[in-house]
Design an enzyme around this catalytic site. Structure first.
Site, PDB file in Angstrom:
ATOM      1  N   SER A   1       0.793  -1.230   0.000  1.00 40.07           N
ATOM      2  CA  SER A   1       0.000   0.000   0.000  1.00 40.07           C
ATOM      3  C   SER A   1       0.825   1.279   0.000  1.00 40.07           C
ATOM      4  CB  SER A   1      -0.952   0.004   1.198  1.00 40.07           C
ATOM      5  OG  SER A   1      -2.046  -0.845   0.942  1.00 40.07           O
TER       6      SER A   1
ATOM      7  N   LYS B   1       0.027   3.595  -2.731  1.00 35.80           N
ATOM      8  CA  LYS B   1      -1.073   4.556  -2.645  1.00 35.80           C
ATOM      9  C   LYS B   1      -0.556   5.998  -2.590  1.00 35.80           C
ATOM     10  CE  LYS B   1      -4.644   1.646  -0.454  1.00 35.80           C
ATOM     11  NZ  LYS B   1      -4.049   0.301  -0.380  1.00 35.80           N
TER      12      LYS B   1
ATOM     13  N   SER C   1      -5.992   2.642   4.800  1.00 34.45           N
ATOM     14  CA  SER C   1      -5.458   2.008   3.592  1.00 34.45           C
ATOM     15  C   SER C   1      -6.549   1.240   2.863  1.00 34.45           C
ATOM     16  CB  SER C   1      -4.297   1.060   3.953  1.00 34.45           C
ATOM     17  OG  SER C   1      -3.433   0.889   2.860  1.00 34.45           O
TER      18      SER C   1
END
Length: 421
Positions: free
Chosen positions: A101, A104, A159
């Protein structure tokens, strides 16, 4: 777990120029048919000399300072000054690894400025239809109206892949968002990064590096909203019917959870976990008017290890950094006047992209994949050259295996079908 050796691949015929262009386009904004077997990931270590030749070397790089933390287990790490861009120390900075993640950050840097934070969106079932099984979720439900600010809180704090996919659909769809993220990475000169999905979830060929993740963090933190979201500890999230529930940031150095103390001066930025990526984290902290960035990927210590190693490297940077002479630099984006990386680095990046499979995200037209991807399309000529070499009859298919996502995530939920990020 799927073994591609059970699906033998025929020897390819010599491709036409038109087919070479089509495949090069797919390399610029990766997508593949759902029936295509998984392929081997790109090599783990590459040497595009972005940021300096020393960053391509295979050992610890440091100059003029001592007392680096003992017992570091990460497969890759980097310490940099956020203001000057100087890389103060690194280990395998350009090694390509699964980012989880932390990717991101690139998603946010690509999409964040497109929607005002007060804009409202009513989520549909279609917005949530393509979320990978086993994803970390913030708890978005179809039929509920959310502000853009709340969706970004779901991305940064929990997340949430559901929040990512809603924003991606607002942006024109997953395929378009992936193409724009790859183009954004090209503009930032993050040539180690291959985007397959916008959420960072495990997909064959989805790769980044400690160097690239640090670029994403440094540039993202220049945006006030990005900086505010990644530094938010808790927020009230809509539950429907005028009810809310509290969400907490999964960054343990920010919140002081799971037996860790908060790190003095921490301002963000993003953590992640998947079975392929292991633990990944990019953290930024400010002390005495100085801001440092640290990225740690795949530490062998597990658990709190990614945070403990990040904290140790931040401590070293604040204590020893002033005496350290730069071993490299974080380059500036091309769109902001940054000097372009050498042609050899770009060529290697295109060849790696041609070998990285993508995620099945429907069947968008070639022109839609090009939309928003101008920074990537300039690489097509080099991609065609690389693909001519790759598609010679002597090419042999390599078997590969893909691991399902298992293990503990940063929200404290463990394996057995529960959330992972």
């Amino acid at each position: 777990m799927r073994d591609s050796s059970r699906f033998p691949r025929p020897t390819p015929a010599r491709p036409s120029r038109r087919s070479l262009f089509a495949v090069a386009l797919a390399a610029a904004a990766p997508t593949v048919a759902a029936a295509a077997p998984a392929q081997a990931a790109a090599p783990a270590i590459t040497s595009p000399a972005v940021g300096g030749e020393r960053l391509t070397r295979d050992g610890v790089q440091v100059n003029g300072a001592t007392d680096l933390p003992k017992g570091l287990t990460a497969r890759s790490w980097l310490v940099a000054d956020a203001d000057t861009g100087e890389v103060l120390a690194s280990y395998r900075a350009h090694r390509r690894l699964a980012p989880a993640s932390t990717l991101k950050m690139l998603f946010a840097d690509t999409v964040l400025r497109k929607f005002h934070r007060a804009e409202r969106h009513t989520v549909t079932a279609a917005d949530l239809a393509d979320i990978p099984l086993g994803s970390s979720l913030v708890g978005i439900r179809a039929g509920i109206t959310y502000t853009v600010e709340q969706l970004w809180q779901g991305v940064f704090l929990r997340s949430g892949n559901d929040a990512v996919h809603v924003l991606a659909h607002m942006n024109g769809g997953v395929a378009k968002t992936v193409a724009e993220m790859q183009a954004r990475a090209a503009d930032l000169q993050a040539l180690d990064t291959r985007v397959v999905s916008p959420d960072g979830f495990d997909h064959p060929g989805q790769l980044s590096s400690a160097y690239d993740l640090t670029l994403f963090a440094r540039h993202g933190l220049k945006d006030a909203d990005f900086r505010a979201y990644c530094g938010t500890r808790t927020a009230a999230f809509p539950a429907g019917g005028n009810k809310t529930f509290q969400i907490q940031n999964t960054d343990r150095l920010l919140t002081g959870s799971w037996g860790l103390r908060t790190y003095d001066g921490l301002i963000g930025v993003k953590n992640g976990y998947t079975s392929d990526a292991g633990n990944t984290f990019t953290g930024a902290a400010t002390r005495g008017g100085r801001t440092l960035l640290v990225t740690v990927m795949h530490p062998g210590s597990g658990g709190n290890g990614v945070y403990e190693e990040t904290a140790a490297l931040l401590d070293w940077g604040f204590a020893q950094g002033p005496s350290a002479r730069a071993v490299g630099a974080l380059v500036d984006p091309l769109s902001e006047g940054g000097a372009r990386a050498g042609a050899e680095a770009v060529r290697k990046s295109v060849r790696a992209a041609a070998g990285a499979p993508g995620m099945a995200v429907g069947k968008p037209s070639a022109w839609r994949l090009l939309e928003g991807a101008g920074g990537t399309v300039v690489l097509l000529a080099g991609g065609v050259w690389a693909l001519r070499r790759r598609l010679r009859p002597a090419t042999a298919g390599a078997d590969s295996r893909r691991k399902d996502s298992v293990g503990k995530d940063f929200g404290g939920k463990d394996s057995g079908g529960r959330h992972r990020r």
